[in-house]
Write a protein that holds these residues in place. Structure first.
Motif, PDB file in Angstrom:
ATOM      1  N   VAL A  11       7.396   3.585   6.752  1.00 39.88           N
ATOM      2  CA  VAL A  11       7.534   3.596   5.303  1.00 39.88           C
ATOM      3  C   VAL A  11       6.737   2.419   4.774  1.00 39.88           C
ATOM      4  CG1 VAL A  11       9.133   3.390   3.383  1.00 39.88           C
ATOM      5  CG2 VAL A  11       9.809   4.652   5.423  1.00 39.88           C
ATOM      6  N   GLY A  12       5.742   2.719   3.953  1.00 41.06           N
ATOM      7  CA  GLY A  12       4.871   1.666   3.440  1.00 41.06           C
ATOM      8  C   GLY A  12       5.089   1.400   1.970  1.00 41.06           C
ATOM      9  N   VAL A  13       4.266   0.534   1.442  1.00 40.97           N
ATOM     10  CA  VAL A  13       4.335   0.152   0.028  1.00 40.97           C
ATOM     11  C   VAL A  13       4.121   1.376  -0.866  1.00 40.97           C
ATOM     12  CG1 VAL A  13       3.248  -1.266  -1.756  1.00 40.97           C
ATOM     13  CG2 VAL A  13       3.611  -2.209   0.517  1.00 40.97           C
ATOM     14  N   PHE A  14       3.216   2.250  -0.467  1.00 42.09           N
ATOM     15  CA  PHE A  14       2.953   3.455  -1.258  1.00 42.09           C
ATOM     16  C   PHE A  14       4.205   4.326  -1.366  1.00 42.09           C
ATOM     17  CE2 PHE A  14       1.394   7.868  -1.625  1.00 42.09           C
ATOM     18  CZ  PHE A  14       0.751   7.753  -2.853  1.00 42.09           C
ATOM     19  N   ASP A  15       4.915   4.490  -0.233  1.00 43.76           N
ATOM     20  CA  ASP A  15       6.149   5.283  -0.245  1.00 43.76           C
ATOM     21  C   ASP A  15       7.204   4.648  -1.153  1.00 43.76           C
ATOM     22  OD1 ASP A  15       5.451   7.387   1.518  1.00 43.76           O
ATOM     23  OD2 ASP A  15       5.673   6.024   3.208  1.00 43.76           O
ATOM     24  N   ILE A  16       7.298   3.357  -1.098  1.00 40.24           N
ATOM     25  CA  ILE A  16       8.272   2.654  -1.945  1.00 40.24           C
ATOM     26  C   ILE A  16       7.909   2.820  -3.412  1.00 40.24           C
ATOM     27  CG2 ILE A  16       9.207   0.378  -2.545  1.00 40.24           C
ATOM     28  CD1 ILE A  16       8.907  -0.290   0.499  1.00 40.24           C
ATOM     29  N   ALA A  17       6.620   2.716  -3.734  1.00 43.31           N
ATOM     30  CA  ALA A  17       6.178   2.913  -5.123  1.00 43.31           C
ATOM     31  C   ALA A  17       6.479   4.340  -5.586  1.00 43.31           C
ATOM     32  CB  ALA A  17       4.686   2.601  -5.249  1.00 43.31           C
ATOM     33  N   LEU A  18       6.235   5.322  -4.714  1.00 49.23           N
ATOM     34  CA  LEU A  18       6.556   6.712  -5.066  1.00 49.23           C
ATOM     35  C   LEU A  18       8.051   6.885  -5.310  1.00 49.23           C
ATOM     36  CD1 LEU A  18       4.342   8.921  -2.722  1.00 49.23           C
ATOM     37  CD2 LEU A  18       4.145   8.621  -5.184  1.00 49.23           C
ATOM     38  N   ALA A  19       8.872   6.265  -4.450  1.00 51.41           N
ATOM     39  CA  ALA A  19      10.323   6.372  -4.612  1.00 51.41           C
ATOM     40  C   ALA A  19      10.776   5.734  -5.920  1.00 51.41           C
ATOM     41  CB  ALA A  19      11.033   5.723  -3.431  1.00 51.41           C
ATOM     42  N   LEU A 132      10.280  12.766  -4.815  1.00 51.28           N
ATOM     43  CA  LEU A 132       9.591  11.497  -4.576  1.00 51.28           C
ATOM     44  C   LEU A 132      10.505  10.477  -3.900  1.00 51.28           C
ATOM     45  CD1 LEU A 132       7.525  11.153  -7.870  1.00 51.28           C
ATOM     46  CD2 LEU A 132       6.677  11.706  -5.584  1.00 51.28           C
ATOM     47  N   ILE A 133      11.770  10.502  -4.262  1.00 54.16           N
ATOM     48  CA  ILE A 133      12.730   9.599  -3.618  1.00 54.16           C
ATOM     49  C   ILE A 133      12.940  10.001  -2.163  1.00 54.16           C
ATOM     50  CG2 ILE A 133      15.169   8.916  -3.587  1.00 54.16           C
ATOM     51  CD1 ILE A 133      15.077   9.082  -6.678  1.00 54.16           C
ATOM     52  N   ALA A 134      12.943  11.299  -1.892  1.00 56.36           N
ATOM     53  CA  ALA A 134      13.210  11.793  -0.545  1.00 56.36           C
ATOM     54  C   ALA A 134      12.086  11.473   0.436  1.00 56.36           C
ATOM     55  CB  ALA A 134      13.447  13.298  -0.581  1.00 56.36           C
ATOM     56  N   ARG A 135      10.866  11.323  -0.036  1.00 56.48           N
ATOM     57  CA  ARG A 135       9.726  11.136   0.866  1.00 56.48           C
ATOM     58  C   ARG A 135       9.912   9.951   1.813  1.00 56.48           C
ATOM     59  NH1 ARG A 135       3.862   9.238   0.537  1.00 56.48           N
ATOM     60  NH2 ARG A 135       2.914  10.553   2.110  1.00 56.48           N
ATOM     61  N   PRO A 136      10.206   8.741   1.323  1.00 60.27           N
ATOM     62  CA  PRO A 136      10.391   7.645   2.283  1.00 60.27           C
ATOM     63  C   PRO A 136      11.640   7.828   3.146  1.00 60.27           C
ATOM     64  CG  PRO A 136      10.698   6.854   0.039  1.00 60.27           C
ATOM     65  CD  PRO A 136      10.228   8.263  -0.045  1.00 60.27           C
ATOM     66  N   LEU A 137      12.655   8.468   2.597  1.00 60.44           N
ATOM     67  CA  LEU A 137      13.858   8.703   3.406  1.00 60.44           C
ATOM     68  C   LEU A 137      13.554   9.629   4.575  1.00 60.44           C
ATOM     69  CD1 LEU A 137      16.531   9.105   0.581  1.00 60.44           C
ATOM     70  CD2 LEU A 137      16.042   7.094   1.979  1.00 60.44           C
ATOM     71  N   MET A 143      11.342   8.347  11.922  1.00 59.64           N
ATOM     72  CA  MET A 143      11.245   7.178  12.810  1.00 59.64           C
ATOM     73  C   MET A 143      12.475   7.082  13.707  1.00 59.64           C
ATOM     74  SD  MET A 143       9.450   4.278  10.334  1.00 59.64           S
ATOM     75  CE  MET A 143      10.714   3.144  10.708  1.00 59.64           C
ATOM     76  N   VAL A 144      13.645   7.342  13.142  1.00 57.27           N
ATOM     77  CA  VAL A 144      14.882   7.286  13.928  1.00 57.27           C
ATOM     78  C   VAL A 144      14.860   8.359  15.018  1.00 57.27           C
ATOM     79  CG1 VAL A 144      17.380   7.668  13.811  1.00 57.27           C
ATOM     80  CG2 VAL A 144      16.253   6.231  12.102  1.00 57.27           C
ATOM     81  N   ARG A 145      14.445   9.548  14.653  1.00 52.31           N
ATOM     82  CA  ARG A 145      14.373  10.621  15.638  1.00 52.31           C
ATOM     83  C   ARG A 145      13.366  10.297  16.749  1.00 52.31           C
ATOM     84  NH1 ARG A 145      14.462  15.908  11.749  1.00 52.31           N
ATOM     85  NH2 ARG A 145      16.703  15.891  11.361  1.00 52.31           N
ATOM     86  N   ALA A 146      12.250   9.726  16.360  1.00 55.96           N
ATOM     87  CA  ALA A 146      11.202   9.390  17.341  1.00 55.96           C
ATOM     88  C   ALA A 146      11.665   8.272  18.270  1.00 55.96           C
ATOM     89  CB  ALA A 146       9.926   8.987  16.632  1.00 55.96           C
ATOM     90  N   ALA A 147      12.529   7.400  17.801  1.00 55.87           N
ATOM     91  CA  ALA A 147      12.981   6.268  18.613  1.00 55.87           C
ATOM     92  C   ALA A 147      14.032   6.681  19.631  1.00 55.87           C
ATOM     93  CB  ALA A 147      13.540   5.187  17.710  1.00 55.87           C
ATOM     94  N   ARG A 148      14.658   7.823  19.459  1.00 54.92           N
ATOM     95  CA  ARG A 148      15.669   8.299  20.410  1.00 54.92           C
ATOM     96  C   ARG A 148      15.002   8.672  21.735  1.00 54.92           C
ATOM     97  NH1 ARG A 148      18.900  12.503  16.674  1.00 54.92           N
ATOM     98  NH2 ARG A 148      19.761  10.997  15.224  1.00 54.92           N
TER      99      ARG A 148
END
Length: 153
Positions: A11-19, A132-137, A143-148
């Motif tokens: 999740v980057g700055v762009f995602d946060i701005a979109l949210a 737009l809020i859902a995108r970073p979520l 990321m959580v799924r990939a870390a499992r």
């Protein structure tokens, strides 16, 4: 058998701005939801709109007009000067003409007996904002799924 693990994106700055932009759209939608739904149902303070003047804005190849006048509630307690009649056009009124109207409390205009379909715009704003809020979520979830660790396969 080996399973491949798909890495989630960060999740980057762009995602946060979109949210944050999405949050702004949700706030706008929520603020306008009550009056828009009241206009859809034809609910509000009943009264009469008296047209005073026609305000028009010229766009390239298009003219948008709105009649401005006075709204007076049926009981005479509420009088709103310099109020627009939602959905009015050049030919809707002449100066001094009256029409039944209702006031939903929306700043800037009152509605005629037919109500309004403004709820469509409010619903679209709400959906866009939530998307737009859902995108970073969704990025965090990936990321959580990939870390499992991969289970037995």
């Amino acid at each position: 058998m080996e399973r491949s693990v798909t890495r989630g994106r960060r999740v980057g700055v762009f995602d946060i701005a979109l949210a944050l932009g999405g949050l702004l759209l949700v706030v706008l939608a929520v603020q306008n939801a009550g009056p828009a739904l009241a206009a859809l149902r034809g609910e509000g303070v009943p009264g009469t709109f008296t047209a005073r003047r026609l305000d028009c804005i010229q766009h390239p190849g298009h003219e948008q007009c709105n009649w401005v006048g006075t709204f007076r509630s049926r009981d005479g307690r509420d009088v709103r000067e310099e109020i627009g009649f939602y959905g009015s056009e050049r030919g809707t009124f002449t100066p001094g003409a009256t029409s039944p109207a209702f006031d939903t409390g929306r700043r800037g205009h009152v509605y005629g007996p037919g109500g309004s379909n403004e709820w469509v715009v409010v619903a679209a704003l709400l959906a866009a904002g939530l998307g737009l809020i859902a995108r970073p979520l969704l990025g965090v979830l990936a990321m959580v799924r990939a870390a499992r660790p991969a289970g037995p396969g």
